[in-house]
Design a protein around this motif. Sequence first.
Motif, PDB file in Angstrom:
ATOM      1  N   VAL A   1     -16.511  -5.218 -21.124  1.00  0.00           N
ATOM      2  CA  VAL A   1     -15.531  -4.334 -21.759  1.00  0.00           C
ATOM      3  C   VAL A   1     -14.655  -3.679 -20.707  1.00  0.00           C
ATOM      4  O   VAL A   1     -13.427  -3.625 -20.830  1.00  0.00           O
ATOM      5  CB  VAL A   1     -16.240  -3.257 -22.608  1.00  0.00           C
ATOM      6  N   GLU A   2     -15.279  -3.190 -19.647  1.00  0.00           N
ATOM      7  CA  GLU A   2     -14.524  -2.515 -18.599  1.00  0.00           C
ATOM      8  C   GLU A   2     -13.567  -3.475 -17.901  1.00  0.00           C
ATOM      9  O   GLU A   2     -12.437  -3.102 -17.544  1.00  0.00           O
ATOM     10  CB  GLU A   2     -15.491  -1.894 -17.573  1.00  0.00           C
ATOM     11  N   SER A   3     -14.002  -4.720 -17.719  1.00  0.00           N
ATOM     12  CA  SER A   3     -13.131  -5.723 -17.100  1.00  0.00           C
ATOM     13  C   SER A   3     -11.897  -5.977 -17.958  1.00  0.00           C
ATOM     14  O   SER A   3     -10.765  -6.044 -17.441  1.00  0.00           O
ATOM     15  CB  SER A   3     -13.910  -7.025 -16.895  1.00  0.00           C
ATOM     16  N   ILE A   4     -12.089  -6.088 -19.265  1.00  0.00           N
ATOM     17  CA  ILE A   4     -10.950  -6.315 -20.156  1.00  0.00           C
ATOM     18  C   ILE A   4     -10.074  -5.072 -20.236  1.00  0.00           C
ATOM     19  O   ILE A   4      -8.840  -5.171 -20.318  1.00  0.00           O
ATOM     20  CB  ILE A   4     -11.453  -6.747 -21.547  1.00  0.00           C
TER      21      ILE A   4
ATOM     22  N   ARG B   1     -15.409 -11.830 -26.223  1.00  0.00           N
ATOM     23  CA  ARG B   1     -14.082 -11.351 -25.858  1.00  0.00           C
ATOM     24  C   ARG B   1     -13.468 -10.528 -26.981  1.00  0.00           C
ATOM     25  O   ARG B   1     -12.845  -9.492 -26.738  1.00  0.00           O
ATOM     26  CB  ARG B   1     -13.162 -12.538 -25.493  1.00  0.00           C
ATOM     27  N   LEU B   2     -13.671 -10.967 -28.228  1.00  0.00           N
ATOM     28  CA  LEU B   2     -13.138 -10.223 -29.367  1.00  0.00           C
ATOM     29  C   LEU B   2     -13.812  -8.861 -29.491  1.00  0.00           C
ATOM     30  O   LEU B   2     -13.150  -7.834 -29.676  1.00  0.00           O
ATOM     31  CB  LEU B   2     -13.315 -11.017 -30.656  1.00  0.00           C
TER      32      LEU B   2
ATOM     33  N   ALA C   1     -15.254  -7.179 -27.132  1.00  0.00           N
ATOM     34  CA  ALA C   1     -14.852  -6.349 -25.997  1.00  0.00           C
ATOM     35  C   ALA C   1     -13.441  -5.813 -26.185  1.00  0.00           C
ATOM     36  O   ALA C   1     -13.157  -4.657 -25.833  1.00  0.00           O
ATOM     37  CB  ALA C   1     -14.951  -7.162 -24.703  1.00  0.00           C
ATOM     38  N   CYS C   2     -12.555  -6.628 -26.741  1.00  0.00           N
ATOM     39  CA  CYS C   2     -11.190  -6.164 -27.014  1.00  0.00           C
ATOM     40  C   CYS C   2     -11.201  -5.002 -27.999  1.00  0.00           C
ATOM     41  O   CYS C   2     -10.464  -4.019 -27.836  1.00  0.00           O
ATOM     42  CB  CYS C   2     -10.346  -7.310 -27.583  1.00  0.00           C
ATOM     43  N   GLU C   3     -12.041  -5.102 -29.013  1.00  0.00           N
ATOM     44  CA  GLU C   3     -12.116  -4.048 -30.023  1.00  0.00           C
ATOM     45  C   GLU C   3     -12.593  -2.744 -29.403  1.00  0.00           C
ATOM     46  O   GLU C   3     -12.057  -1.665 -29.697  1.00  0.00           O
ATOM     47  CB  GLU C   3     -13.040  -4.489 -31.160  1.00  0.00           C
ATOM     48  N   VAL C   4     -13.591  -2.838 -28.505  1.00  0.00           N
ATOM     49  CA  VAL C   4     -14.124  -1.632 -27.861  1.00  0.00           C
ATOM     50  C   VAL C   4     -13.116  -1.065 -26.863  1.00  0.00           C
ATOM     51  O   VAL C   4     -12.927   0.158 -26.769  1.00  0.00           O
ATOM     52  CB  VAL C   4     -15.462  -1.941 -27.167  1.00  0.00           C
ATOM     53  N   ALA C   5     -12.455  -1.961 -26.127  1.00  0.00           N
ATOM     54  CA  ALA C   5     -11.532  -1.528 -25.083  1.00  0.00           C
ATOM     55  C   ALA C   5     -10.164  -1.126 -25.621  1.00  0.00           C
ATOM     56  O   ALA C   5      -9.361  -0.532 -24.899  1.00  0.00           O
ATOM     57  CB  ALA C   5     -11.359  -2.637 -24.044  1.00  0.00           C
ATOM     58  N   GLY C   6      -9.885  -1.436 -26.894  1.00  0.00           N
ATOM     59  CA  GLY C   6      -8.583  -1.114 -27.458  1.00  0.00           C
ATOM     60  C   GLY C   6      -7.483  -2.050 -26.996  1.00  0.00           C
ATOM     61  O   GLY C   6      -6.313  -1.675 -26.920  1.00  0.00           O
ATOM     62  N   VAL C   7      -7.859  -3.287 -26.682  1.00  0.00           N
ATOM     63  CA  VAL C   7      -6.903  -4.299 -26.234  1.00  0.00           C
ATOM     64  C   VAL C   7      -6.638  -5.276 -27.371  1.00  0.00           C
ATOM     65  O   VAL C   7      -7.570  -5.735 -28.034  1.00  0.00           O
ATOM     66  CB  VAL C   7      -7.453  -5.056 -25.000  1.00  0.00           C
TER      67      VAL C   7
END
Length: 200
Positions: free
Chosen positions: A29-32, A54-55, A57-63
């Motif tokens: 998550v932090e990497s994304i 990846r999906l 992680a994007c949701e958690v990271a707000g990407v």
Amino acid sequence: MIGGMKTMQLHPAVNIFDPLEGADFDQFVESIRQHGLIHSIETYQGLIIDGRNRLRACEVAGVKPRFVEVNVNRSAAEYVYTVNCHRRHLTEAAKGFAAVRYKHQLAEEAKERQRQHGGTAPGKRKSLPKNSSELIGDTRDIAGQAFGISGFTVDAFEKVLEQGSAELIKAVEDKTVSVSAAAKATQLPKRAQMTVLKPR
């Protein structure tokens, strides 16, 4: 969910490999969050076939995620295996349980092809690529070879995964009980399985 985006469904083959959890997922998550989404999330027939982590992680990271439709060349199981086998550092237990799920997915795909083509006529066999799941042989042995374990070991992991208690499965994952001993213990009721085992 990003921007109200409807959650996409996963292709069954995605479940061959376990999702990232714990510290590994947090680092992802932090990497994304820092570098953005480098590799697009892949879909096949509208279902996510690679990029579940990846999906998430994007949701958690707000990407905002992006998607690309891919051609899996007939076998979704082989595609998922191919794109994941070299990027994952799997434990012995993770390989074994993944091999079981890979075996099941290959078998389901073979059954579906038979239904679509009405079976295989005697004496007729197409020329097949070297790594095809349609090679002559038991899907158990094909799955075992893919993950570097024997067909008998795949059978043992299958017994544990399908007949073992949650405690027994975790003991195999934690390497406190061998998979061969755990497979024998599955003959007992789940509540009694751990009582006959000694940590190795």
